[in-house]
Design an enzyme around this catalytic site. Structure first.
Site, PDB file in Angstrom:
ATOM      1  N   GLY A  11       0.845  -1.196   0.000  1.00 47.57           N
ATOM      2  CA  GLY A  11       0.000   0.000   0.000  1.00 47.57           C
ATOM      3  C   GLY A  11       0.880   1.245   0.000  1.00 47.57           C
ATOM      4  O   GLY A  11       1.867   1.301   0.737  1.00 47.57           O
ATOM      5  N   ARG A  72       0.976  -4.763  -4.882  1.00 41.44           N
ATOM      6  CA  ARG A  72       1.151  -6.056  -4.215  1.00 41.44           C
ATOM      7  C   ARG A  72       1.163  -7.071  -5.359  1.00 41.44           C
ATOM      8  O   ARG A  72       0.232  -7.066  -6.171  1.00 41.44           O
ATOM      9  CB  ARG A  72      -0.009  -6.336  -3.261  1.00 41.44           C
ATOM     10  CG  ARG A  72      -0.066  -5.332  -2.112  1.00 41.44           C
ATOM     11  CD  ARG A  72      -1.066  -5.747  -1.048  1.00 41.44           C
ATOM     12  NE  ARG A  72      -0.934  -4.864   0.109  1.00 41.44           N
ATOM     13  CZ  ARG A  72      -1.663  -3.770   0.307  1.00 41.44           C
ATOM     14  NH1 ARG A  72      -2.597  -3.431  -0.551  1.00 41.44           N
ATOM     15  NH2 ARG A  72      -1.476  -3.021   1.366  1.00 41.44           N
ATOM     16  N   ASP A 103       5.552  -4.901   6.049  1.00 44.93           N
ATOM     17  CA  ASP A 103       5.973  -6.259   6.412  1.00 44.93           C
ATOM     18  C   ASP A 103       5.941  -7.248   5.251  1.00 44.93           C
ATOM     19  O   ASP A 103       6.844  -8.066   5.102  1.00 44.93           O
ATOM     20  CB  ASP A 103       5.021  -6.791   7.496  1.00 44.93           C
ATOM     21  CG  ASP A 103       5.673  -6.698   8.858  1.00 44.93           C
ATOM     22  OD1 ASP A 103       6.884  -6.480   8.929  1.00 44.93           O
ATOM     23  OD2 ASP A 103       4.932  -6.851   9.856  1.00 44.93           O
ATOM     24  N   GLY A 104       4.862  -7.168   4.447  1.00 40.67           N
ATOM     25  CA  GLY A 104       4.714  -8.077   3.305  1.00 40.67           C
ATOM     26  C   GLY A 104       5.859  -7.861   2.331  1.00 40.67           C
ATOM     27  O   GLY A 104       6.422  -8.823   1.771  1.00 40.67           O
ATOM     28  N   THR A 125       4.690   2.442   5.401  1.00 34.16           N
ATOM     29  CA  THR A 125       3.291   2.014   5.523  1.00 34.16           C
ATOM     30  C   THR A 125       2.589   2.945   6.506  1.00 34.16           C
ATOM     31  O   THR A 125       3.183   3.319   7.527  1.00 34.16           O
ATOM     32  CB  THR A 125       3.143   0.556   6.011  1.00 34.16           C
ATOM     33  OG1 THR A 125       1.773   0.342   6.427  1.00 34.16           O
ATOM     34  CG2 THR A 125       4.026   0.232   7.198  1.00 34.16           C
ATOM     35  N   ILE A 126       1.344   3.283   6.202  1.00 29.90           N
ATOM     36  CA  ILE A 126       0.611   4.151   7.134  1.00 29.90           C
ATOM     37  C   ILE A 126       0.314   3.426   8.440  1.00 29.90           C
ATOM     38  O   ILE A 126      -0.002   4.060   9.439  1.00 29.90           O
ATOM     39  CB  ILE A 126      -0.706   4.699   6.524  1.00 29.90           C
ATOM     40  CG1 ILE A 126      -1.685   3.573   6.208  1.00 29.90           C
ATOM     41  CG2 ILE A 126      -0.423   5.556   5.318  1.00 29.90           C
ATOM     42  CD1 ILE A 126      -3.109   4.066   5.941  1.00 29.90           C
ATOM     43  N   ASP A 127       0.408   2.096   8.455  1.00 28.95           N
ATOM     44  CA  ASP A 127      -0.061   1.313   9.611  1.00 28.95           C
ATOM     45  C   ASP A 127       0.870   1.359  10.823  1.00 28.95           C
ATOM     46  O   ASP A 127       0.449   1.016  11.929  1.00 28.95           O
ATOM     47  CB  ASP A 127      -0.255  -0.160   9.223  1.00 28.95           C
ATOM     48  CG  ASP A 127      -1.444  -0.362   8.298  1.00 28.95           C
ATOM     49  OD1 ASP A 127      -2.195   0.601   8.079  1.00 28.95           O
ATOM     50  OD2 ASP A 127      -1.613  -1.482   7.797  1.00 28.95           O
ATOM     51  N   ASP A 129       3.063  -0.674  11.639  1.00 20.81           N
ATOM     52  CA  ASP A 129       3.019  -1.995  12.283  1.00 20.81           C
ATOM     53  C   ASP A 129       4.290  -2.817  12.042  1.00 20.81           C
ATOM     54  O   ASP A 129       4.264  -4.034  12.157  1.00 20.81           O
ATOM     55  CB  ASP A 129       1.780  -2.765  11.805  1.00 20.81           C
ATOM     56  CG  ASP A 129       1.772  -2.969  10.302  1.00 20.81           C
ATOM     57  OD1 ASP A 129       2.621  -2.372   9.612  1.00 20.81           O
ATOM     58  OD2 ASP A 129       0.918  -3.717   9.801  1.00 20.81           O
ATOM     59  N   ARG A 171      -5.048  -2.985   9.254  1.00 19.80           N
ATOM     60  CA  ARG A 171      -5.580  -4.347   9.098  1.00 19.80           C
ATOM     61  C   ARG A 171      -5.258  -5.217  10.306  1.00 19.80           C
ATOM     62  O   ARG A 171      -6.100  -5.909  10.830  1.00 19.80           O
ATOM     63  CB  ARG A 171      -4.949  -4.969   7.848  1.00 19.80           C
ATOM     64  CG  ARG A 171      -5.888  -5.840   7.122  1.00 19.80           C
ATOM     65  CD  ARG A 171      -5.297  -6.471   5.918  1.00 19.80           C
ATOM     66  NE  ARG A 171      -4.122  -5.790   5.393  1.00 19.80           N
ATOM     67  CZ  ARG A 171      -3.815  -5.755   4.118  1.00 19.80           C
ATOM     68  NH1 ARG A 171      -4.600  -6.316   3.241  1.00 19.80           N
ATOM     69  NH2 ARG A 171      -2.702  -5.177   3.702  1.00 19.80           N
ATOM     70  N   ALA A 186     -11.327  10.984  21.465  1.00 22.39           N
ATOM     71  CA  ALA A 186     -12.425  10.019  21.275  1.00 22.39           C
ATOM     72  C   ALA A 186     -12.971   9.528  22.618  1.00 22.39           C
ATOM     73  O   ALA A 186     -12.262   9.506  23.625  1.00 22.39           O
ATOM     74  CB  ALA A 186     -11.930   8.839  20.461  1.00 22.39           C
ATOM     75  N   LYS A 213     -22.986  13.175  28.304  1.00 17.03           N
ATOM     76  CA  LYS A 213     -22.392  13.398  26.973  1.00 17.03           C
ATOM     77  C   LYS A 213     -23.512  13.329  25.946  1.00 17.03           C
ATOM     78  O   LYS A 213     -24.186  12.302  25.839  1.00 17.03           O
ATOM     79  CB  LYS A 213     -21.355  12.315  26.660  1.00 17.03           C
ATOM     80  CG  LYS A 213     -20.098  12.423  27.497  1.00 17.03           C
ATOM     81  CD  LYS A 213     -19.014  11.485  26.978  1.00 17.03           C
ATOM     82  CE  LYS A 213     -17.746  11.651  27.807  1.00 17.03           C
ATOM     83  NZ  LYS A 213     -16.593  10.952  27.295  1.00 17.03           N
ATOM     84  N   GLU A 222      -9.760  -0.883  11.601  1.00 12.70           N
ATOM     85  CA  GLU A 222     -10.243  -1.811  10.566  1.00 12.70           C
ATOM     86  C   GLU A 222     -10.118  -3.280  11.009  1.00 12.70           C
ATOM     87  O   GLU A 222     -11.033  -4.081  10.805  1.00 12.70           O
ATOM     88  CB  GLU A 222      -9.372  -1.561   9.322  1.00 12.70           C
ATOM     89  CG  GLU A 222      -9.606  -2.425   8.142  1.00 12.70           C
ATOM     90  CD  GLU A 222      -8.517  -2.192   7.070  1.00 12.70           C
ATOM     91  OE1 GLU A 222      -7.570  -1.399   7.292  1.00 12.70           O
ATOM     92  OE2 GLU A 222      -8.654  -2.824   6.021  1.00 12.70           O
ATOM     93  N   ARG A 252      -4.571   7.308   3.009  1.00 14.55           N
ATOM     94  CA  ARG A 252      -3.310   6.985   2.313  1.00 14.55           C
ATOM     95  C   ARG A 252      -2.838   8.121   1.418  1.00 14.55           C
ATOM     96  O   ARG A 252      -1.666   8.144   1.020  1.00 14.55           O
ATOM     97  CB  ARG A 252      -3.503   5.716   1.482  1.00 14.55           C
ATOM     98  CG  ARG A 252      -3.629   4.459   2.303  1.00 14.55           C
ATOM     99  CD  ARG A 252      -2.607   3.416   1.910  1.00 14.55           C
ATOM    100  NE  ARG A 252      -2.779   2.942   0.566  1.00 14.55           N
ATOM    101  CZ  ARG A 252      -3.325   1.766   0.251  1.00 14.55           C
ATOM    102  NH1 ARG A 252      -3.723   0.948   1.190  1.00 14.55           N
ATOM    103  NH2 ARG A 252      -3.426   1.403  -0.996  1.00 14.55           N
TER     104      ARG A 252
HETATM  105  O1  F6P Z   1      -1.152  -1.578   4.779  1.00 14.53           O
HETATM  106  C1  F6P Z   1      -1.713  -0.352   4.493  1.00 14.53           C
HETATM  107  C2  F6P Z   1      -3.195  -0.470   4.288  1.00 14.53           C
HETATM  108  O2  F6P Z   1      -3.703   0.804   3.971  1.00 14.53           O
HETATM  109  C3  F6P Z   1      -3.970  -1.094   5.455  1.00 14.53           C
HETATM  110  O3  F6P Z   1      -4.228  -0.190   6.494  1.00 14.53           O
HETATM  111  C4  F6P Z   1      -5.206  -1.567   4.762  1.00 14.53           C
HETATM  112  O4  F6P Z   1      -5.780  -2.637   5.458  1.00 14.53           O
HETATM  113  C5  F6P Z   1      -4.690  -2.027   3.433  1.00 14.53           C
HETATM  114  O5  F6P Z   1      -3.486  -1.331   3.205  1.00 14.53           O
HETATM  115  C6  F6P Z   1      -5.642  -1.800   2.280  1.00 14.53           C
HETATM  116  O6  F6P Z   1      -5.040  -2.283   1.129  1.00 14.53           O
HETATM  117  P1  F6P Z   1      -5.643  -2.090  -0.337  1.00 14.53           P
HETATM  118  O7  F6P Z   1      -5.479  -0.649  -0.701  1.00 14.53           O
HETATM  119  O8  F6P Z   1      -4.827  -2.965  -1.185  1.00 14.53           O
HETATM  120  O9  F6P Z   1      -7.065  -2.471  -0.236  1.00 14.53           O
END
Ligand code: F6P
Length: 319
Positions: A11, A72, A103-104, A125-127, A129, A171, A186, A213, A222, A252
């Site tokens: 991504g 990907r 990671d992938g 990656t935005i995640d 992770d 994810r 939040a 509230k 997600e 993204r």
């Molecule tokens: O890994 C980055 C990410 O934006 C995740 O947060 C999300 O689950 C995934 O990619 C979505 O991937 P795609 O754009 O391939 O649906």
């Protein structure tokens, strides 16, 4: 002459372009021959190599997305796809491939290393992770985008005395959710790392309502599960009107924040410095305030967990 190729994989993330620019320009400053690979590992298989000079990476520092393309590639995971990618690296006499991704993409990098291709990984990656680094390129921009959207949603949910249930990306990990929940104030955050029952969530919403509230913000990662189904359940079990929004790919895109541009630029330079020292098959990261590297093998084996202090804080601040 040392030949270095760079690609973006997985991504896209804001700041990937800034990283490519830094890799290319610091590489050129060492006298290296720089190439880009289009569309991630798919481009390695197709042989989509492009020569990059200083001007090729002009005017991309502030651009979201990935100007080289990112992908990907299921084909890369097949023995034939991998063999073609390796053959193309050898044919183009690539000394080191710089892979910017998550990671992938790092798992893909490990398969290339096993076939004799030298790789350096940069975390994109935005995640956020990736275990071997505290920070991944794109995370800050994604959190800022999520927080800005949440404040817009707050305006309308407070006007109508509703609850806003907002799903953010992530994810497998709740980093965007946890950080944006704290930054947006939040009332609740739901994370894959910390599962709560729907009944418990409904009870907490009613508890907040009883406290006075008249609008609430619930941030859902997600990876937590089906947020649409949860919104329906909460609306029917609590009687509170719920707005359900999925922020999706909006997180993204957009201009990378200054923080993402700086980390991307520093990490790009770090990657080239490693190559100059003859150190390859490493993942670049930022830990405890320092840029560092770790072998791909060690990086893939490492585990990352959310900060217990931040989890506690999100909980305390929501009451
Ligand atoms: O890994 C980055 C990410 O934006 C995740 O947060 C999300 O689950 C995934 O990619 C979505 O991937 P795609 O754009 O391939 O649906």
């Amino acid at each position: 002459m040392t030949k270095v190729a760079v690609l973006c994989s997985g991504g896209d993330a804001p700041g990937m372009n800034a990283a490519v620019r830094a890799v290319v320009r610091t590489g050129l400053s060492h006298g290296y021959h720089m190439l880009g690979v289009e569309n991630g590992y798919a481009g390695l298989i197709d042989g989509s190599f492009v020569a990059l000079n200083s001007l090729s990476v002009a005017d991309i520092l502030n651009r979201g997305g990935a100007f080289l393309g990112s992908a990907r590639s299921p084909e890369f995971r097949t023995p034939d796809g991998l063999a073609t990618a390796v053959a193309n690296c050898h044919q183009h006499q690539i000394d080191v491939l710089v892979v910017i991704g998550g990671d992938g993409s790092y798992a893909g990098a490990a398969t290339l290393v096993a076939e004799g291709v030298n790789v350096i990984g940069l975390p994109g990656t935005i995640d956020n992770d990736i275990a071997c680094t505290d920070y991944t390129i794109g995370f800050d921009t994604a959190v800022n985008t999520a927080v800005e959207s949440m404040y817009r949603l707050r305006d309308t949910s407070s006007a109508h005395h509703r609850a806003s249930l907002v799903e953010v990306m992530g994810r497998h990990a709740g980093y965007i959710a946890l950080y944006s929940a704290i930054a947006a104030g939040a009332d609740m955050v739901l994370l894959p790392e910390q599962i709560k029952s729907q009944e418990q969530i409904a009870e907490e919403l009613i508890g907040h309502q009883k406290m006075g509230k008249n609008h609430q913000l619930i941030v859902v990662a997600e990876g937590w599960g089906d947020s649409a189904q949860l919104a329906d359940y909460l609306a029917s079990s609590t009687g509170i009107k719920i707005n359900h929004d999925v922020l999706g790919h909006i997180q993204r895109g957009g201009e990378p924040s200054s923080m993402d541009r700086i980390h991307a630029s520093m990490m790009g330079q770090f990657a080239i410095d490693l190559i100059a020292q003859g150190l390859v098959n490493q993942l670049v990261g930022w830990r405890h305030g320092e840029y560092m590297c770790m072998s791909i093998e060690a990086g893939l084996a490492a585990k990352k967990t959310l900060s217990a202090d931040m989890l506690k804080l999100a909980n305390v601040l929501s009451h």
